[in-house]
Write a protein that holds these residues in place. Structure first.
Motif, PDB file in Angstrom:
ATOM      1  N   GLN A 139       0.799  -1.225   0.000  1.00  0.00           N
ATOM      2  CA  GLN A 139       0.000   0.000   0.000  1.00  0.00           C
ATOM      3  C   GLN A 139       0.833   1.277   0.000  1.00  0.00           C
ATOM      4  N   PHE A 140       2.150   1.160   0.073  1.00  0.00           N
ATOM      5  CA  PHE A 140       2.994   2.358   0.047  1.00  0.00           C
ATOM      6  C   PHE A 140       3.017   3.046  -1.320  1.00  0.00           C
ATOM      7  N   PRO A 141       3.174   2.332  -2.453  1.00  0.00           N
ATOM      8  CA  PRO A 141       3.279   3.019  -3.748  1.00  0.00           C
ATOM      9  C   PRO A 141       1.986   3.740  -4.134  1.00  0.00           C
ATOM     10  N   ALA A 142       2.127   4.955  -4.644  1.00  0.00           N
ATOM     11  CA  ALA A 142       0.995   5.726  -5.153  1.00  0.00           C
ATOM     12  C   ALA A 142       1.322   6.135  -6.580  1.00  0.00           C
ATOM     13  N   ILE A 183      -8.285   5.918   3.211  1.00  0.00           N
ATOM     14  CA  ILE A 183      -7.675   7.197   3.575  1.00  0.00           C
ATOM     15  C   ILE A 183      -6.599   7.559   2.558  1.00  0.00           C
ATOM     16  N   ASN A 184      -6.675   8.780   2.040  1.00  0.00           N
ATOM     17  CA  ASN A 184      -5.808   9.204   0.952  1.00  0.00           C
ATOM     18  C   ASN A 184      -4.850  10.297   1.445  1.00  0.00           C
ATOM     19  N   TYR A 195       2.052   6.544  -0.136  1.00  0.00           N
ATOM     20  CA  TYR A 195       1.024   6.798   0.866  1.00  0.00           C
ATOM     21  C   TYR A 195       1.644   6.710   2.256  1.00  0.00           C
ATOM     22  N   LEU A 196       1.137   7.519   3.174  1.00  0.00           N
ATOM     23  CA  LEU A 196       1.711   7.607   4.514  1.00  0.00           C
ATOM     24  C   LEU A 196       0.968   6.750   5.542  1.00  0.00           C
ATOM     25  N   ILE A 197      -0.295   6.455   5.300  1.00  0.00           N
ATOM     26  CA  ILE A 197      -1.092   5.692   6.267  1.00  0.00           C
ATOM     27  C   ILE A 197      -0.495   4.321   6.578  1.00  0.00           C
ATOM     28  N   PRO A 198       0.110   3.592   5.603  1.00  0.00           N
ATOM     29  CA  PRO A 198       0.692   2.284   5.930  1.00  0.00           C
ATOM     30  C   PRO A 198       1.759   2.326   7.023  1.00  0.00           C
TER      31      PRO A 198
END
Length: 244
Positions: free
Chosen positions: A67-70, A98-99, A119-122
């Motif tokens: 989930q890190f790559p955007a 969450i974006n 992404y920062l949420i992970p």
């Protein structure tokens, strides 16, 4: 009764279930193959976790790090009323609800931008993941060996034992309480229980030995989930430990 500590260990599996229910239809309608695959991997990990089969931590780790790559393209369309409409097309984009991200946009022509970021949420998921990794070790069998040829322990090695539970020792999380098959004898102390914790935040596994702290739990001494005075549990030697 489920203790608060056990509830903490259930946070990640429950979180994956809730996010998967929300995202499953979204990923199908948007034809986001990577997002759908991430959801399926997370649910497989949850099933293995509750069935206590195999290694759910591998699936949880993939679920978190994927989930890190955007990476996605953004097409800008100008509607007749003058409103600009932004349409995102996922490329490698598996975020869950969450974006919150950091990244850069690159113009690639035809009113289209390519976004590359993370992404920062992970990062928050990683902290929750550590709780689950340690809880999965409960009831696993281990064996440990001395690192030095000359040891203060009077026992023959290897010594075998079983993980009873996770313990917080003097604000140091993720210690494990071990019940040994045979009594340990050292420095006039005899006991069957010890506390262990990997050095350098590593994880115990079957493939290789991990250098670990080892503290003794004196005979008839209670071992609560949270221990405030770690001096009551003396440290003697480093040990080399692996799962059986």
């Amino acid at each position: 009764m489920i203790t608060n500590r056990h509830l903490k260990e259930l946070i990640l599996p429950i979180l994956i279930i809730l996010l998967s229910l929300f995202n499953f239809s979204k990923y199908i309608t948007s034809i986001n193959i990577f997002g759908l695959l991430t959801t399926i991997i997370g649910l497989i990990g949850v099933a293995i976790f509750f069935l206590k089969k195999g290694n759910p931590n591998l699936f949880f780790k993939i679920w978190v790090f994927s989930q890190f790559p955007a990476v996605y393209s953004e097409n800008i369309e100008l509607l007749e009323n003058g409103i600009r409409f932004f349409k995102e097309t996922p490329i490698l984009n598996t975020n869950q609800i969450i974006n919150l991200k950091l990244g850069l946009n690159f113009g690639i022509g035809n009113n289209t931008n390519l976004h590359i970021g993370i992404y920062l949420i992970p990062l928050a998921y990683l902290g929750i993941y550590k709780l689950t990794v340690v809880s999965h070790l409960v009831n696993k069998e281990i064996e440990f060996f001395p690192i030095k040829n000359e040891t203060e322990f009077e026992n023959r090695f290897p010594i075998n034992g079983r993980v009873l539970k996770r313990v917080e020792l003097g604000r140091e999380k993720d210690w494990l309480l071990i019940e040994c098959d045979d009594e340990i004898s050292i420095d006039n102390i005899k006991t069957k229980n010890v506390l262990i914790k990997p050095k350098d935040e590593k994880t115990f596994g079957k493939k290789k030995n991990i250098v670990s702290y080892l503290r003794l739990v004196k005979e008839n001494m209670e071992t609560p989930d949270v221990i405030n005075h770690k001096d009551e549990y003396p440290f003697y030697e480093w040990m080399s430990i692996k799962l059986k």
